[in-house]
Design an enzyme around this catalytic site. Structure first.
Site, PDB file in Angstrom:
ATOM      1  N   ASN A  58      49.459  21.319 -18.619  1.00 57.10           N
ATOM      2  CA  ASN A  58      48.853  21.997 -19.771  1.00 57.10           C
ATOM      3  C   ASN A  58      49.951  22.223 -20.805  1.00 57.10           C
ATOM      4  O   ASN A  58      50.793  23.093 -20.632  1.00 57.10           O
ATOM      5  CB  ASN A  58      48.245  23.319 -19.288  1.00 57.10           C
ATOM      6  N   LYS A 115      49.743  23.379 -23.752  1.00 55.96           N
ATOM      7  CA  LYS A 115      49.514  24.530 -24.644  1.00 55.96           C
ATOM      8  C   LYS A 115      49.824  24.111 -26.090  1.00 55.96           C
ATOM      9  O   LYS A 115      49.614  22.954 -26.445  1.00 55.96           O
ATOM     10  CB  LYS A 115      50.339  25.744 -24.185  1.00 55.96           C
ATOM     11  N   HIS A 165      41.049  29.453 -19.329  1.00 53.84           N
ATOM     12  CA  HIS A 165      42.478  29.702 -19.142  1.00 53.84           C
ATOM     13  C   HIS A 165      42.786  31.161 -19.509  1.00 53.84           C
ATOM     14  O   HIS A 165      42.182  31.717 -20.423  1.00 53.84           O
ATOM     15  CB  HIS A 165      43.307  28.756 -20.014  1.00 53.84           C
ATOM     16  N   GLU A 199      45.037  32.502 -21.151  1.00 54.36           N
ATOM     17  CA  GLU A 199      45.374  32.761 -22.566  1.00 54.36           C
ATOM     18  C   GLU A 199      44.115  32.810 -23.426  1.00 54.36           C
ATOM     19  O   GLU A 199      44.053  33.539 -24.408  1.00 54.36           O
ATOM     20  CB  GLU A 199      46.389  31.719 -23.057  1.00 54.36           C
ATOM     21  N   GLU A 225      45.130  31.039 -11.209  1.00 50.76           N
ATOM     22  CA  GLU A 225      46.331  31.311 -11.996  1.00 50.76           C
ATOM     23  C   GLU A 225      46.487  32.809 -12.200  1.00 50.76           C
ATOM     24  O   GLU A 225      45.909  33.383 -13.135  1.00 50.76           O
ATOM     25  CB  GLU A 225      46.212  30.641 -13.370  1.00 50.76           C
ATOM     26  N   GLY A 281      53.970  31.671 -17.147  1.00 48.87           N
ATOM     27  CA  GLY A 281      55.038  31.702 -18.144  1.00 48.87           C
ATOM     28  C   GLY A 281      56.069  32.790 -17.913  1.00 48.87           C
ATOM     29  O   GLY A 281      56.873  33.078 -18.793  1.00 48.87           O
ATOM     30  N   SER A 308      54.031  29.389 -13.338  1.00 48.38           N
ATOM     31  CA  SER A 308      55.453  29.141 -13.093  1.00 48.38           C
ATOM     32  C   SER A 308      55.722  28.141 -11.968  1.00 48.38           C
ATOM     33  O   SER A 308      56.672  28.300 -11.208  1.00 48.38           O
ATOM     34  CB  SER A 308      56.187  30.460 -12.841  1.00 48.38           C
TER      35      SER A 308
HETATM   36  P1  PGA Z   1      53.347  28.063 -16.676  1.00 48.80           P
HETATM   37  O1  PGA Z   1      51.817  27.979 -17.230  1.00 48.80           O
HETATM   38  O2  PGA Z   1      53.498  26.913 -15.701  1.00 48.80           O
HETATM   39  O3  PGA Z   1      54.195  27.886 -17.910  1.00 48.80           O
HETATM   40  O4  PGA Z   1      53.487  29.370 -16.018  1.00 48.80           O
HETATM   41  C1  PGA Z   1      50.763  27.656 -16.368  1.00 48.80           C
HETATM   42  C2  PGA Z   1      49.453  27.671 -17.112  1.00 48.80           C
HETATM   43  O5  PGA Z   1      49.279  28.504 -18.000  1.00 48.80           O
HETATM   44  O6  PGA Z   1      48.572  26.838 -16.854  1.00 48.80           O
END
Ligand code: PGA
Length: 251
Positions: free
Chosen positions: A9, A11, A95, A97, A167, A173, A213
């Protein structure tokens, strides 16, 4: 058997040139591997070009979000049909976010899942608790609510086109990956829910990715957990040298 599924992803990162360089690097190395499925989720403005660059490669391309409506006066939105029209085969829905930064609730997410499947896209439905919810002991309650709501009205045959991504919001992140035990507990719980909502064969066939992460140095441990069937990777999917080892650990 469930083929591991590793998704990147991106983003709101990369530009046209770096996105094309990234997929060239992936394309050369992922080749014709059939023991692991790989997908990338570019920003929607680059989807068309990235889908073309990956034509003939087993790497699939998806959108990061879609509108719940098919067309009309929805300024700034992109429909699932439009994503499919430019070569997307999948879409991320729910997601964290989208849920937390843009206030998307369970009902909107349910409508997006339907819109995506109706447009012929496969779906990765994301669920996960915040740190406050985990500390209050509400993890199961939260992911159950999100899973049930997101899948309401989705038939057992349609579930062949749905992947679930667990997640934990506190792991995204932040560099704080869930431990293998923490991921394993929630994944097993989600699979049990799928069995209750559908059947044992549907639950056994549905892939549940872990996200938050994931990096080359923790991928192998997470992927070794029985109910972890892949990874949804953010930061570490932006460079071939970070993403390729994650793919390689999962085959
Ligand atoms: P990250 O994001 O690997 O940077 O923690 C994962 C995600 O949001 O799908």
């Amino acid at each position: 058997m469930r083929i591991p599924f590793i998704a990147g992803n991106w983003k709101m990162n990369l530009d046209r040139r770096s996105a094309l360089e990234l997929v060239e690097g992936l394309r050369r190395r992922v080749g014709e591997r059939r023991d692991v499925e790989v997908a990338v989720f570019p920003p929607s403005v680059y989807l068309d070009e990235i889908a073309r660059a990956l034509m003939g490669s087993p790497i699939r391309v998806g959108g990061q979000n879609c509108c719940d409506e098919e067309s009309g006066a929805f300024t700034g939105e992109v429909s699932a049909t439009m994503l499919a029209d430019v070569g997307a085969e999948l879409v991320l829905v729910g997601h964290s976010e989208r849920r937390h930064l843009y206030g998307e609730g369970d009902e909107l997410i349910r409508r997006k899942v339907h819109a995506a499947l109706d447009a012929g896209l496969d779906v990765i439905l994301c669920v996960g608790e915040t740190i406050e919810e985990r500390e209050a002991g509400h993890t199961e309650q939260v992911v159950a609510r999100q899973l049930r709501a997101g899948l309401e009205g989705i038939s057992a045959p349609e579930m062949a086109r749905v992947t679930v991504a667990y997640e934990p919001v506190w792991a995204i992140g932040t560099g704080h990956t869930a431990t293998a035990a923490q991921a394993g507990e929630v994944h097993a719980y989600l699979r049990g829910l799928l069995e209750g909502l559908y059947s044992e064969p549907v639950a056994a066939a549905t892939r549940i990715q872990y996200g938050g992460s994931v990096k080359a140095d923790n991928a192998a441990e997470l992927m070794a957990v029985t109910d972890v069937d892949g990874a949804l990777v953010g930061g570490a999917s932006l460079k071939p040298e970070a993403f390729l080892p994650i793919i390689e650990f999962s085959g």
